[in-house]
Design an enzyme around this catalytic site. Structure first.
Site, PDB file in Angstrom:
ATOM      1  N   SER A   1      42.791  79.762  14.863  1.00 57.29           N
ATOM      2  CA  SER A   1      41.422  79.124  15.278  1.00 57.29           C
ATOM      3  C   SER A   1      40.439  79.923  15.626  1.00 57.29           C
ATOM      4  O   SER A   1      39.184  79.706  15.297  1.00 57.29           O
ATOM      5  CB  SER A   1      41.557  77.803  16.140  1.00 57.29           C
ATOM      6  OG  SER A   1      42.501  77.004  15.740  1.00 57.29           O
TER       7      SER A   1
ATOM      8  N   ASP B   1      52.106  77.421  22.875  1.00 58.88           N
ATOM      9  CA  ASP B   1      52.764  78.689  22.995  1.00 58.88           C
ATOM     10  C   ASP B   1      51.897  79.840  23.985  1.00 58.88           C
ATOM     11  O   ASP B   1      52.879  80.806  24.176  1.00 58.88           O
ATOM     12  CB  ASP B   1      52.393  79.515  21.656  1.00 58.88           C
ATOM     13  CG  ASP B   1      52.940  78.552  20.563  1.00 58.88           C
ATOM     14  OD1 ASP B   1      53.759  77.593  20.882  1.00 58.88           O
ATOM     15  OD2 ASP B   1      52.529  78.863  19.202  1.00 58.88           O
TER      16      ASP B   1
ATOM     17  N   ARG C   1      80.954  72.555  28.024  1.00 56.64           N
ATOM     18  CA  ARG C   1      80.369  72.705  26.809  1.00 56.64           C
ATOM     19  C   ARG C   1      79.402  73.886  27.005  1.00 56.64           C
ATOM     20  O   ARG C   1      78.612  73.867  28.019  1.00 56.64           O
ATOM     21  CB  ARG C   1      79.797  71.868  26.095  1.00 56.64           C
ATOM     22  CG  ARG C   1      80.923  70.809  25.516  1.00 56.64           C
ATOM     23  CD  ARG C   1      80.302  69.423  24.809  1.00 56.64           C
ATOM     24  NE  ARG C   1      81.171  68.758  24.519  1.00 56.64           N
ATOM     25  CZ  ARG C   1      80.950  67.359  23.846  1.00 56.64           C
ATOM     26  NH1 ARG C   1      79.662  66.685  24.305  1.00 56.64           N
ATOM     27  NH2 ARG C   1      81.782  66.615  23.477  1.00 56.64           N
TER      28      ARG C   1
ATOM     29  N   GLU D   1      62.418  79.910  19.311  1.00 56.21           N
ATOM     30  CA  GLU D   1      62.617  79.743  17.770  1.00 56.21           C
ATOM     31  C   GLU D   1      62.442  80.831  16.858  1.00 56.21           C
ATOM     32  O   GLU D   1      61.683  81.815  17.386  1.00 56.21           O
ATOM     33  CB  GLU D   1      61.528  78.379  17.377  1.00 56.21           C
ATOM     34  CG  GLU D   1      60.030  78.919  17.455  1.00 56.21           C
ATOM     35  CD  GLU D   1      59.220  77.841  17.096  1.00 56.21           C
ATOM     36  OE1 GLU D   1      59.749  76.678  16.377  1.00 56.21           O
ATOM     37  OE2 GLU D   1      57.881  77.855  17.156  1.00 56.21           O
TER      38      GLU D   1
ATOM     39  N   GLN E   1      58.249  69.056  23.216  1.00 54.55           N
ATOM     40  CA  GLN E   1      57.430  69.790  23.919  1.00 54.55           C
ATOM     41  C   GLN E   1      56.093  69.604  23.700  1.00 54.55           C
ATOM     42  O   GLN E   1      55.296  69.917  24.646  1.00 54.55           O
ATOM     43  CB  GLN E   1      57.973  71.240  23.469  1.00 54.55           C
ATOM     44  CG  GLN E   1      59.177  71.799  23.990  1.00 54.55           C
ATOM     45  CD  GLN E   1      59.764  73.050  23.142  1.00 54.55           C
ATOM     46  OE1 GLN E   1      59.581  73.916  23.550  1.00 54.55           O
ATOM     47  NE2 GLN E   1      60.269  72.826  21.780  1.00 54.55           N
TER      48      GLN E   1
END
Ligand code: F6P
Length: 329
Positions: free
Chosen positions: A105, A127, A162, A222, A251
């Site tokens: 932007s 972010d 786990r 990610e 999030q």
């Protein structure tokens, strides 16, 4: 009456609404009308807009998302789109346009400045990858949400012995993963700023298991690796159940934290200061705890300063778990 335009662009972030309301309130105080372009730059190019007042924004101050809607508009890299935007700007006789958005932007705002529009940007992205500002609006809430999710999942992982792999958002920036990993006491963090091979991550999980951690947690951001494949490899290597969880849009939703609201209020006031002083072409930024105005070109070219101190803190804590005690550092 004088008029300004506002829009929210790109992925939304928590605190956008608080910032919008602050801007609108300030605008009303100084006798400006406010026109909101719906859904980001597309609304500006297509002239999809409506007048907004502080009453319209009232209900949304503490709510995530953007009440004027946001969006990504790929064609906006073309000059003919900027010219369309300028036609809208002229038609409404705007004095300035305030854009709430992230790095893409800002580039678009710079291009609009280039065709003669008065533009100001408030950095909004979960972010935290707008590097001219210490913090962007939404980051704190996103990290809090990620930590809450990881903490919850860890409880059941631990009970069932786990391994957990939790993937955060952040695009190509590891800020969310590093902060969330540290605050959820992850055993292993994988971020693009500190490249590590899949083999190394698997070995690290093995070290944790060896020192008696029956349920290691890996937090990673990610777009680095296929986490399902990693889970499969960990399972096969150690004959142990491993769950890969994408934290995802949890999030980016929910109400902003106090930190994000405070930032939204301060930056909203800063944006209106720019309008009142005709100080255009800037990104409203948090620099050493103060609100500063950074010119677009400088903002775009500001290099990422990775928080090495935080990373070293994480490594030190990790050593505490896996290595023998030492008398002194
Ligand atoms: O830029 C914020 C962000 O949430 C990133 O962390 C993520 O990669 C991206 O947006 C997702 O965008 P979209 O919702 O458009 O797919």
């Amino acid at each position: 009456m004088k008029k300004i335009g506002i829009l929210t662009s790109g992925g939304d972030s928590q605190g956008m609404n608080a910032c919008l309301k602050t801007i609108i309130k300030m605008a009303e105080r100084y006798n400006y009308e406010v026109i909101a372009f719906v859904g980001g730059y597309k609304g500006l190019a297509m002239d999809e807009c409506r007048m907004v007042t502080s009453k319209d924004a009232d209900m949304y101050f503490s709510v995530g998302g953007s009440f004027i809607l946001s969006g990504r508009y790929a064609p906006f890299i073309e000059k003919k789109e900027w010219d369309r935007a300028k036609a809208t700007y002229k038609k409404h006789n705007l004095e300035a346009l305030i854009v709430l958005g992230g790095d893409g932007s800002i580039k678009a705002a710079r291009d609009l400045s280039g065709v003669g529009m008065n533009v100001i940007v408030v950095p909004c992205t979960i972010d935290n990858d707008v590097f001219c500002t210490y913090r962007s609006i939404g980051f704190d809430t996103a990290v809090n949400n990620a930590v809450n999710s990881i903490d919850n999942i860890k409880q059941t992982m631990r009970t069932n012995g786990r391994v957990l792999i939790a993937e955060t958002m952040g695009r190509h920036c590891g800020e969310i993963a590093m902060h969330a990993g540290l605050c959820s006491e992850a055993d292993i963090i994988m971020i693009p700023e500190k490249k590590q091979s899949v083999e190394k991550i698997i070995r690290e999980v093995g070290k944790q298991l060896k020192v008696g951690n029956n349920s290691p947690t890996v937090v990673l951001s990610e777009l680095q690796i296929d986490i399902n494949e990693l889970a499969k490899q960990i399972s096969e290597t150690y004959n142990k159940e491993c769950k890969a969880i994408v934290i995802g849009y949890v999030q980016r939703g929910g109400n902003p934290t106090v930190q994000d609201k405070l930032l939204a209020i301060r930056m909203g006031v800063g944006a209106m200061d720019c309008v009142l002083n005709q100080n255009y072409g800037n990104v409203v930024s948090l620099v050493k705890e103060e609100i500063k105005f950074i010119p677009f070109e400088k903002a775009i070219n500001t290099k990422y300063k990775f928080n090495e101190e935080l990373w070293q803190t994480f490594l030190e804590l990790k050593r505490f778990k896996t290595e023998k005690k030492v008398a002194k550092k």
